[in-house]
Design a protein around this motif. Structure first.
Motif, short mmCIF file in Angstrom:
data_model
loop_
_atom_site.label_atom_id
_atom_site.label_comp_id
_atom_site.label_asym_id
_atom_site.label_seq_id
_atom_site.Cartn_x
_atom_site.Cartn_y
_atom_site.Cartn_z
N LEU A 51 21.56 49.42 44.34
CA LEU A 51 20.41 48.67 44.83
C LEU A 51 19.17 49.55 44.99
O LEU A 51 19.25 50.72 45.36
N LEU A 52 18.04 48.92 44.71
CA LEU A 52 16.72 49.54 44.90
C LEU A 52 15.91 48.60 45.77
O LEU A 52 15.88 47.40 45.52
N SER A 53 15.27 49.12 46.81
CA SER A 53 14.44 48.26 47.66
C SER A 53 12.99 48.34 47.23
O SER A 53 12.47 49.39 46.87
N VAL A 54 12.34 47.16 47.24
CA VAL A 54 10.91 47.04 46.96
C VAL A 54 10.31 46.28 48.13
O VAL A 54 10.64 45.11 48.36
N THR A 55 9.48 46.93 48.92
CA THR A 55 8.94 46.33 50.13
C THR A 55 7.43 46.50 50.21
O THR A 55 6.85 47.35 49.54
N GLY A 56 6.82 45.67 51.05
CA GLY A 56 5.39 45.78 51.27
C GLY A 56 4.67 44.46 51.08
O GLY A 56 5.23 43.51 50.51
N PRO A 57 3.43 44.35 51.55
CA PRO A 57 2.67 43.09 51.47
C PRO A 57 2.49 42.58 50.04
O PRO A 57 2.37 41.38 49.82
N ASP A 58 2.44 43.50 49.07
CA ASP A 58 2.21 43.09 47.67
C ASP A 58 3.49 43.04 46.85
O ASP A 58 3.43 42.94 45.61
N ALA A 59 4.66 43.10 47.49
CA ALA A 59 5.92 43.21 46.75
C ALA A 59 6.15 42.04 45.80
O ALA A 59 6.52 42.22 44.64
N ALA A 60 5.92 40.81 46.29
CA ALA A 60 6.16 39.63 45.45
C ALA A 60 5.20 39.60 44.26
O ALA A 60 5.61 39.37 43.12
N LYS A 61 3.94 39.84 44.52
CA LYS A 61 2.93 39.84 43.45
C LYS A 61 3.23 40.95 42.44
O LYS A 61 3.07 40.76 41.22
N PHE A 62 3.67 42.09 42.93
CA PHE A 62 3.97 43.22 42.07
C PHE A 62 5.11 42.88 41.11
O PHE A 62 5.00 43.07 39.89
N LEU A 63 6.21 42.35 41.65
CA LEU A 63 7.36 42.01 40.81
C LEU A 63 7.04 40.86 39.85
O LEU A 63 7.55 40.82 38.73
N GLN A 64 6.19 39.95 40.29
CA GLN A 64 5.84 38.79 39.45
C GLN A 64 5.29 39.21 38.09
O GLN A 64 5.50 38.54 37.08
N GLY A 65 4.62 40.35 38.05
CA GLY A 65 3.98 40.78 36.82
C GLY A 65 4.86 41.61 35.89
O GLY A 65 4.42 41.95 34.79
#
Length: 401
Positions: A51-65
């Protein structure tokens, strides 16, 4: 099975190592016993996934792209349900096939996040987690997002299933902060994925404790590829890897890396090759009528305890017509015992009718195919038959109507 050439010996299954000299069995002409048949119901830890964690206020927008699935729900809010997806390169080839698990309000390991922050766990091939981390950092720029590879001792990945007669479900425990549980969306009946926090036992379900070999064999029988030994890095196309039929691609979302070729293939092209489950068999025998895992060749029925097994076949070995020359019918990917996965040309190896064709172009009932490898004066070979899983056949038929 993961590639023997890419894994340390201590990570290999005991069935893949010679007990005499501690070398991978692919160095020998005779085979050691294949893993036993999977139990009808079981739960297995998956050491091959991390597993790799991706966190932060822009996490969803970041992954979306940068992934093929939609991180945003139909209401425009970040998804809360786990899902299957992939990272592609700029030319639309698969880099990593992954599961993504949204988490809210609490970072992995229990540390609090800022109110409203999005967080995601990304499950990936363990051997490739550093490569994925390096890849996604290229797109961070000024995004408010943080990454961390999670130690397997902190969180582990499990898979559970139940194939017992007259049972269609696996009774999983109610929601628990110590774990994430969801139904694997890639193929019907494949089972449940479980993310388990360290210090907690896996779910107490009435099934047998199994090995990752059992999970792998079940994947092959369902025709589901996983990891870069089966979905070849920077070679495999997502549609040839059946990702649109395994609920891994959203064709209605906005732009993402690799989208152009994926969309063009979907709307203009014909997918002529797909990853399919295959069975290997001796050249002197008849083709098997169905896909069945057989770990123990029966000498009384003409089998041999020294028979070649699927894990001894080199990856990417070309599939050819038995007794004929001409265009390759596909290539072998990975296997165990008498089964595995191959990237197969549908019009040559199956009866699937492609769009714009009145009948399967060259396939004829009774056609046989073979795998051959080794030096010219010391070749090995077996015959191979591809099968189209019913779930995939139904999905392809529904897509073409």
């Amino acid at each position: 099975m993961r590639s023997l050439s890419r894994r340390p010996l201590h990570e290999l299954s005991p069935n893949r190592i010679c007990r005499t000299c501690n070398l991978p069995r692919r160095h020998f002409s005779s085979s050691l016993p294949s893993p036993p048949r999977p139990p009808a119901s079981g739960i297995a830890p998956l050491a091959s996934r991390q597993l790799l964690s991706v966190t932060g206020p822009d996490a969803a927008k970041f992954l979306q792209g940068i992934i093929t699935a939609n991180v945003v729900s139909s209401k425009g809010e970040p998804r809360t349900d786990p899902f299957y997806t992939a990272f592609l390169n700029a030319t639309g080839r698969v880099l990593h096939d992954v599961f993504i698990y949204p988490v809210r309000g609490c970072a992995p390991g229990g540390s609090a996040q800022a109110a409203g922050d999005d967080g995601f766990l990304v499950e990936v091939d363990a051997a490739q987690i550093n490569a994925l981390l390096k890849y996604i950092k290229r797109y961070k720029l000024r995004a408010k997002v943080a990454f961390r590879a999670i130690d397997p001792a902190e969180m582990s990945v499990w898979h559970a299933w139940n194939d017992t007669p007259n049972s269609t479900t696996l009774d999983m425990p109610a929601a628990d902060p110590s774990r994430i549980v969801f139904r694997d969306p890639r193929a019907p009946g494949l089972g449940h994925r479980i993310i388990q926090l360290a210090g907690h036992k896996p779910p107490e379900v009435d099934v047998e404790r199994a090995t990752e070999d059992a999970y792998t064999i079940r994947r092959y029988l369902h025709g589901v590829p996983e990891g870069q030994d089966e979905i070849l890095r920077e070679q495999a196309l997502p549609l040839e890897s059946n990702m649109e039929h395994m609920n891994g691609i959203d064709f209605h979302k906005g732009c993402y890396v690799g989208q152009e070729l994926t969309i063009r293939t979907k709307h203009r092209g014909v997918v002529r090759k797909r990853i399919l489950p295959c069975a290997i068999y001796d050249r002197a025998k008849a083709a098997p009528p169905s896909l069945v895992y057989d770990p123990d060749p029966d000498p009384e029925a003409g089998g041999s305890p020294e028979a070649l097994t699927a894990d001894m076949i080199p990856a990417e070995t070309s599939i050819g017509r038995s007794g004929k020359r001409g265009r390759s019918a596909g290539k072998w990917l990975r296997g165990v015992g008498n089964i595995g996965l191959g990237l197969c040309r549908l019009e040559i190896m199956t009866d699937v009718v492609l769009p714009g064709e009145q009948a399967a172009a060259t396939f004829r009932d009774g056609d046989e195919f073979e795998l051959e490898w080794g030096e010219e004066d010391n070749k090995s070979g077996v015959k191979v038959k591809a099968f189209v899983p019913e779930w995939l056949r139904r999905s392809i038929d529904g897509q073409q109507r």
